[in-house]
Design a protein around this motif. Structure first.
Motif, PDB file in Angstrom:
ATOM      1  N   LEU A 116      -2.519  10.032  -2.836  1.00 31.31           N
ATOM      2  CA  LEU A 116      -1.222   9.981  -2.157  1.00 31.31           C
ATOM      3  C   LEU A 116      -0.182   9.288  -3.030  1.00 31.31           C
ATOM      4  O   LEU A 116       0.964   9.757  -3.149  1.00 31.31           O
ATOM      5  CB  LEU A 116      -1.368   9.255  -0.822  1.00 31.31           C
ATOM      6  CG  LEU A 116      -0.090   9.124   0.024  1.00 31.31           C
ATOM      7  CD1 LEU A 116       0.445  10.503   0.394  1.00 31.31           C
ATOM      8  CD2 LEU A 116      -0.372   8.306   1.284  1.00 31.31           C
ATOM      9  N   ALA A 117      -0.575   8.183  -3.667  1.00 30.14           N
ATOM     10  CA  ALA A 117       0.360   7.465  -4.540  1.00 30.14           C
ATOM     11  C   ALA A 117       0.796   8.333  -5.709  1.00 30.14           C
ATOM     12  O   ALA A 117       1.980   8.351  -6.074  1.00 30.14           O
ATOM     13  CB  ALA A 117      -0.296   6.177  -5.046  1.00 30.14           C
TER      14      ALA A 117
ATOM     15  N   THR B 102       0.939  11.589  -5.798  1.00 24.60           N
ATOM     16  CA  THR B 102       1.834  12.631  -5.277  1.00 24.60           C
ATOM     17  C   THR B 102       3.243  12.093  -5.098  1.00 24.60           C
ATOM     18  O   THR B 102       4.232  12.747  -5.465  1.00 24.60           O
ATOM     19  CB  THR B 102       1.305  13.161  -3.936  1.00 24.60           C
ATOM     20  OG1 THR B 102      -0.016  13.680  -4.117  1.00 24.60           O
ATOM     21  CG2 THR B 102       2.205  14.273  -3.403  1.00 24.60           C
ATOM     22  N   LEU B 103       3.357  10.907  -4.534  1.00 19.76           N
ATOM     23  CA  LEU B 103       4.679  10.304  -4.323  1.00 19.76           C
ATOM     24  C   LEU B 103       5.364   9.983  -5.653  1.00 19.76           C
ATOM     25  O   LEU B 103       6.585  10.153  -5.783  1.00 19.76           O
ATOM     26  CB  LEU B 103       4.536   9.032  -3.483  1.00 19.76           C
ATOM     27  CG  LEU B 103       4.031   9.246  -2.047  1.00 19.76           C
ATOM     28  CD1 LEU B 103       3.836   7.910  -1.347  1.00 19.76           C
ATOM     29  CD2 LEU B 103       4.997  10.129  -1.269  1.00 19.76           C
ATOM     30  N   ILE B 104       4.585   9.529  -6.633  1.00 16.66           N
ATOM     31  CA  ILE B 104       5.155   9.241  -7.952  1.00 16.66           C
ATOM     32  C   ILE B 104       5.694  10.519  -8.590  1.00 16.66           C
ATOM     33  O   ILE B 104       6.789  10.538  -9.157  1.00 16.66           O
ATOM     34  CB  ILE B 104       4.107   8.584  -8.862  1.00 16.66           C
ATOM     35  CG1 ILE B 104       3.780   7.171  -8.371  1.00 16.66           C
ATOM     36  CG2 ILE B 104       4.603   8.520 -10.312  1.00 16.66           C
ATOM     37  CD1 ILE B 104       2.628   6.519  -9.110  1.00 16.66           C
ATOM     38  N   GLU B 105       4.912  11.604  -8.508  1.00 10.14           N
ATOM     39  CA  GLU B 105       5.350  12.872  -9.093  1.00 10.14           C
ATOM     40  C   GLU B 105       6.627  13.380  -8.413  1.00 10.14           C
ATOM     41  O   GLU B 105       7.519  13.896  -9.081  1.00 10.14           O
ATOM     42  CB  GLU B 105       4.240  13.899  -8.961  1.00 10.14           C
ATOM     43  CG  GLU B 105       3.043  13.627  -9.893  1.00 10.14           C
ATOM     44  CD  GLU B 105       1.941  14.635  -9.703  1.00 10.14           C
ATOM     45  OE1 GLU B 105       2.112  15.551  -8.849  1.00 10.14           O
ATOM     46  OE2 GLU B 105       0.915  14.516 -10.382  1.00 10.14           O
ATOM     47  N   LYS B 106       6.721  13.237  -7.090  1.00  8.05           N
ATOM     48  CA  LYS B 106       7.925  13.663  -6.392  1.00  8.05           C
ATOM     49  C   LYS B 106       9.136  12.847  -6.833  1.00  8.05           C
ATOM     50  O   LYS B 106      10.234  13.379  -7.028  1.00  8.05           O
ATOM     51  CB  LYS B 106       7.725  13.520  -4.872  1.00  8.05           C
ATOM     52  CG  LYS B 106       6.853  14.603  -4.260  1.00  8.05           C
ATOM     53  CD  LYS B 106       6.841  14.471  -2.741  1.00  8.05           C
ATOM     54  CE  LYS B 106       6.067  15.617  -2.110  1.00  8.05           C
ATOM     55  NZ  LYS B 106       6.035  15.535  -0.625  1.00  8.05           N
ATOM     56  N   ARG B 107       8.915  11.554  -7.008  1.00  6.09           N
ATOM     57  CA  ARG B 107      10.009  10.692  -7.448  1.00  6.09           C
ATOM     58  C   ARG B 107      10.456  11.069  -8.855  1.00  6.09           C
ATOM     59  O   ARG B 107      11.656  11.055  -9.166  1.00  6.09           O
ATOM     60  CB  ARG B 107       9.569   9.234  -7.388  1.00  6.09           C
ATOM     61  CG  ARG B 107      10.674   8.258  -7.742  1.00  6.09           C
ATOM     62  CD  ARG B 107      10.210   6.831  -7.545  1.00  6.09           C
ATOM     63  NE  ARG B 107      11.268   5.882  -7.886  1.00  6.09           N
ATOM     64  CZ  ARG B 107      11.139   4.584  -7.828  1.00  6.09           C
ATOM     65  NH1 ARG B 107       9.997   4.046  -7.406  1.00  6.09           N
ATOM     66  NH2 ARG B 107      12.143   3.787  -8.165  1.00  6.09           N
TER      67      ARG B 107
ATOM     68  N   ARG C 253      12.581  14.218  -8.683  1.00  2.07           N
ATOM     69  CA  ARG C 253      13.928  13.934  -8.172  1.00  2.07           C
ATOM     70  C   ARG C 253      14.784  13.239  -9.217  1.00  2.07           C
ATOM     71  O   ARG C 253      15.994  13.508  -9.325  1.00  2.07           O
ATOM     72  CB  ARG C 253      13.827  13.051  -6.916  1.00  2.07           C
ATOM     73  CG  ARG C 253      13.264  13.779  -5.697  1.00  2.07           C
ATOM     74  CD  ARG C 253      13.039  12.813  -4.564  1.00  2.07           C
ATOM     75  NE  ARG C 253      12.447  13.475  -3.408  1.00  2.07           N
ATOM     76  CZ  ARG C 253      12.011  12.828  -2.325  1.00  2.07           C
ATOM     77  NH1 ARG C 253      12.125  11.501  -2.260  1.00  2.07           N
ATOM     78  NH2 ARG C 253      11.484  13.505  -1.320  1.00  2.07           N
TER      79      ARG C 253
END
Length: 231
Positions: A217-218, A220-225, A228
């Motif tokens: 999960l972490a 995934t969130l890093i990749e999304k950030r 962006r």
């Protein structure tokens, strides 16, 4: 009685050793891996991909193969034995220090590759601008390259820590099963299963599943950030 209260001192010792090993390994990897990643990202040497392949070997080598050669290296007849002799020991194998060395080698590509990718993604322009402002190469690296590559450092740190926590084959080969010294979580689960202590094995295995989910999960969130930030 809660699960936390049900955990034995033996399990808490394994948890503590695992966290200490993963944290120390990650810190060393960030220090060692950063210059390696920078050189791989910036060098134009024709043999740099051979170096990259050597760094990436742990990704494809069976853990028992890497563990065997590390055991030979860290043992009494290898360089590790000579190094251990400096403080009166015979070997680095089956010690916490040996586990740290083995973990650094085995987790190296998981830290180097994300940082290298981040350095390559930023391109030459930011450093060229820094040079026009009379920034020295060292100052440009620390004030421009490192901040721009921060997502890569974060990814590498998370992957390095998680991979060290979950490693079993190399850890068992070079560390064995010494309580309070080398018996980390992955080895403790194996030991509990061997001795038919299913309750303890189930608690630790479930905790590792939760930890793995949190890591994914972490990431995934890093990749999304990162996506962006690049838009």
């Amino acid at each position: 009685m809660s699960i936390v209260q049900a955990l034995s001192p033996e399990i808490w010792t394994a948890v503590r050793l695992t966290i200490e090993l993963a944290a120390l390994t990650t810190a060393i990897l960030l220090v060692v891996g950063t210059p390696v990643a920078w050189w791989l990202a910036r060098s134009r040497a024709w043999w740099k991909e051979a170096v990259a392949a050597i760094v990436a070997l742990p990704l494809v080598l069976p853990p028992t193969v890497l563990g065997f050669y590390l055991l030979v290296t860290l043992g009494p007849s290898g360089p590790g034995g000579a190094l251990a002799g400096l403080w009166g020991a015979r070997t680095l194998a089956f010690t916490f220090e040996g586990l740290v060395i083995g973990s650094v080698v085995y987790s190296l590509p998981f830290v180097v590759q994300p940082i290298r990718n981040a350095f390559e993604a930023m391109g030459d322009r930011p450093l060229e601008v820094a040079a026009t402002l009379r920034a020295s190469p060292a100052r440009a690296f620390w004030t421009v390259a490192v901040p721009l590559a921060r997502p890569g450092f974060l990814t590498g740190a998370v992957l390095g820590f998680a991979h060290t926590v979950g490693e079993f084959g190399v850890v068992l080969m070079i560390g064995g099963n010494v309580p309070g010294e080398t018996k980390v979580l992955s080895v403790a689960i194996y030991d509990f299963v061997e001795t038919l202590r299913w309750r303890e094995a189930n608690i630790l295995a479930g905790g590792m599943v939760v930890f793995a989910f949190a890591v994914i999960l972490a990431m995934t969130l890093i990749e999304k950030r990162m996506r962006r930030a690049g838009e």
